[in-house]
Every structure is written in C-alpha cells, then in structure tokens.
Scaffold this motif. Structure first.
Motif, short mmCIF file in Angstrom:
data_model
loop_
_atom_site.label_atom_id
_atom_site.label_comp_id
_atom_site.label_asym_id
_atom_site.label_seq_id
_atom_site.Cartn_x
_atom_site.Cartn_y
_atom_site.Cartn_z
N LEU A 31 -14.70 -5.20 -9.64
CA LEU A 31 -14.88 -5.25 -8.21
C LEU A 31 -14.88 -5.74 -7.42
O LEU A 31 -14.41 -5.37 -6.23
N ASP A 32 -13.26 -6.28 -7.79
CA ASP A 32 -12.17 -7.29 -6.21
C ASP A 32 -11.61 -6.40 -6.05
O ASP A 32 -11.35 -7.17 -5.11
N THR A 33 -11.36 -5.26 -6.58
CA THR A 33 -9.93 -4.21 -6.23
C THR A 33 -11.13 -3.48 -4.69
O THR A 33 -10.40 -3.45 -3.46
N ILE A 34 -12.13 -3.47 -4.82
CA ILE A 34 -13.23 -3.18 -3.65
C ILE A 34 -14.05 -4.10 -3.15
O ILE A 34 -14.19 -3.67 -1.25
N ALA A 35 -13.98 -5.34 -3.32
CA ALA A 35 -15.11 -6.30 -1.95
C ALA A 35 -14.36 -6.57 -1.16
O ALA A 35 -15.13 -7.75 0.09
N TRP A 36 -12.59 -6.88 -1.34
CA TRP A 36 -11.73 -7.79 0.17
C TRP A 36 -11.25 -6.52 0.93
O TRP A 36 -10.72 -5.80 0.14
N ASP A 37 -11.17 -7.14 2.25
CA ASP A 37 -10.04 -6.51 3.09
C ASP A 37 -8.85 -7.45 2.87
O ASP A 37 -9.26 -8.78 3.39
N LEU A 38 -7.72 -7.07 2.31
CA LEU A 38 -6.86 -7.78 2.17
C LEU A 38 -6.40 -8.61 3.20
O LEU A 38 -5.00 -7.06 3.42
N THR A 39 -6.49 -8.49 4.05
CA THR A 39 -5.94 -9.19 5.46
C THR A 39 -5.07 -10.87 5.32
O THR A 39 -5.55 -11.01 4.10
N PRO A 40 -4.56 -10.67 6.14
CA PRO A 40 -3.74 -12.09 6.01
C PRO A 40 -4.93 -12.74 5.34
O PRO A 40 -4.58 -13.81 4.47
N PRO A 42 -7.72 -12.87 3.53
CA PRO A 42 -9.15 -12.10 2.63
C PRO A 42 -10.16 -12.51 2.83
O PRO A 42 -11.25 -13.63 3.09
N ILE A 43 -11.27 -11.49 3.80
CA ILE A 43 -12.09 -11.43 4.27
C ILE A 43 -13.18 -9.94 3.09
O ILE A 43 -12.85 -9.66 3.00
N ARG A 44 -14.85 -10.01 3.12
CA ARG A 44 -15.35 -9.47 2.19
C ARG A 44 -15.40 -8.71 2.93
O ARG A 44 -15.80 -8.77 4.31
N LYS A 45 -15.75 -6.89 2.23
CA LYS A 45 -15.54 -5.67 3.65
C LYS A 45 -17.27 -6.24 3.65
O LYS A 45 -18.04 -6.53 3.00
N PRO A 46 -17.81 -5.23 4.54
CA PRO A 46 -19.34 -4.80 3.99
C PRO A 46 -19.79 -4.33 3.71
O PRO A 46 -19.00 -3.16 2.31
N LEU A 47 -20.88 -4.95 2.86
CA LEU A 47 -21.84 -4.37 1.66
C LEU A 47 -21.84 -2.31 1.42
O LEU A 47 -21.27 -1.80 0.23
N GLU A 48 -22.10 -2.08 2.75
CA GLU A 48 -22.06 -0.31 3.09
C GLU A 48 -20.59 0.65 2.05
O GLU A 48 -20.92 1.72 2.01
N GLU A 49 -19.43 -0.90 2.94
CA GLU A 49 -18.54 0.53 2.35
C GLU A 49 -18.11 -0.20 1.15
O GLU A 49 -17.50 1.08 -0.19
N SER A 50 -18.43 -1.21 0.42
CA SER A 50 -18.09 -1.37 -1.09
C SER A 50 -19.43 -0.50 -2.31
O SER A 50 -18.73 0.10 -3.14
N GLU A 51 -20.18 -0.13 -1.70
CA GLU A 51 -21.20 0.70 -1.85
C GLU A 51 -20.97 1.93 -2.07
O GLU A 51 -21.29 2.84 -3.18
N GLN A 52 -20.69 2.06 -1.02
CA GLN A 52 -19.66 4.05 -0.56
C GLN A 52 -18.48 4.54 -1.91
O GLN A 52 -18.76 4.96 -2.71
N GLN A 53 -17.68 3.13 -1.89
CA GLN A 53 -16.84 3.16 -3.46
C GLN A 53 -17.30 3.30 -4.42
O GLN A 53 -17.02 3.39 -5.62
N ILE A 54 -17.82 2.54 -4.51
CA ILE A 54 -18.88 2.21 -6.21
C ILE A 54 -19.27 3.45 -6.09
O ILE A 54 -19.23 3.95 -7.37
#
Length: 178
Positions: A31-40, A42-54
């Motif tokens: 889940l580390d690979t889909i939970a974060w937006d790897l900007t300079p 890092p911030i947590r992605k919106p839950l809905e976006e991670s849910e879609q990937q799951i």
C-alpha cells in the motif's frame, strides 16, 4: 483462492511476509506504493484515488496479498479478503527490524536515501501505541477484531512459523525481514 491482508506497524515484517505469499503465487500490493503522491514533499493521495487502485488490483488478480499500515485502505479490502494477519510485534522489535532493513528500491532511489529517513522512521515506529490515527495500533486492533475471516495475530518473529511452518526458518535470521 487466497485473499490476504497483512497489517501492522512499520518494521513489523509485513512486506517480508507478503513476499512469502508472493512466492506461493499470490499477487502482492504494498500500500505504500499507492498511498502517496510522490511530490518533492510527499502527501497522502485522496482516499478515493487509492481505493480505485486497490479495487483494480483486486479485480485483476484471483489470489492476492495486500499489506500496509493504512487501516483506512485495508478496511476497503476486508469485505474481499478471506485471511487477515496482524503483525503485532513490540515496538522494540519493529525498530530493530527497521535498523536492519535491506534497501527497498520501490520506495527509495538508493540505500543512502533510505538510511537518511531512518531516524524519522524510528520515531514514527515508537509512536505506534500512542497514535490514534489510521496508522495506529488502536486502528489496526479494531480492524483485526471486526474481520470476519481467518485471523492470525503475530506477536513475535517466531510466530511466523504458524503462517508458513515448512517453508522458511524465520528464527534463523531476522535481517531478511523488513
């Protein structure tokens, strides 16, 4: 078909146990690979976006293992999973594991970059029992208790033999566990 979730503190051995399931043919999602937006920063992605990937991952694979410290994301998986493993090791064991963790190239560009993060990670690990967020022991315990399928709680490294009794000597060397 096995559908497994593994939850617990950072450094508890979730990824290593998931790799054992992966070697048995289960698709593996960290889940580390889909939970974060790897900007300079890092911030947590919106839950809905991670849910879609799951949901996409689960629908693409008939057997899978999903692991992480995100109770909110793992909660999405519980209605589809038939096994839950709670890596409930002592904080001191998790810190020791983190200190001996091999380089994780899917998370860090180099071992040096990973090691720069170690002090912050150890602080993060040590807060596990007192946090009250989605990453806390409290959240993991609640998720584990409400899970309706087959459940295993691992409280020390030697307990891993109950999950894979014949395939790995977990007591031989903890350095391979992440």
């Amino acid at each position: 078909m096995k559908k497994v979730i593994i939850l617990g503190n950072s450094g508890s051995g979730k990824s290593t146990l998931a790799k054992q399931f992966e070697s048995e043919g289960l698709a593996h999602l960290d889940l580390d690979t889909i939970a974060w937006d790897l900007t300079p920063s890092p911030i947590r992605k919106p839950l809905e976006e991670s849910e879609q990937q799951i949901l996409s991952f689960m629908s693409a694979h008939s057997s899978w293992v999903i692991e992480g410290c995100y109770a909110d994301l793992l909660d999405i998986c519980t209605q589809y999973a038939n096994q839950a493993i709670f890596m409930d090791l002592e904080v001191s064991a998790c810190i020791k594991n983190a200190e001996s963790r091999p380089w994780e190239p899917h998370k860090y560009p180099s071992k040096e970059a990973q090691d720069k993060n170690l002090a912050m990670l150890i602080e993060w690990i040590s807060q596990y029992p007192i946090r009250t967020d989605t990453f806390s022991r409290q959240a993991h315990q609640g998720l584990y208790e409400k899970f309706a399928g087959d459940k295993t709680r691992i409280v020390e490294n030697s307990d891993l033999n109950t999950v894979f009794p014949n395939s790995h000597n977990w007591n031989k060397s903890r350095s391979s566990l992440e």
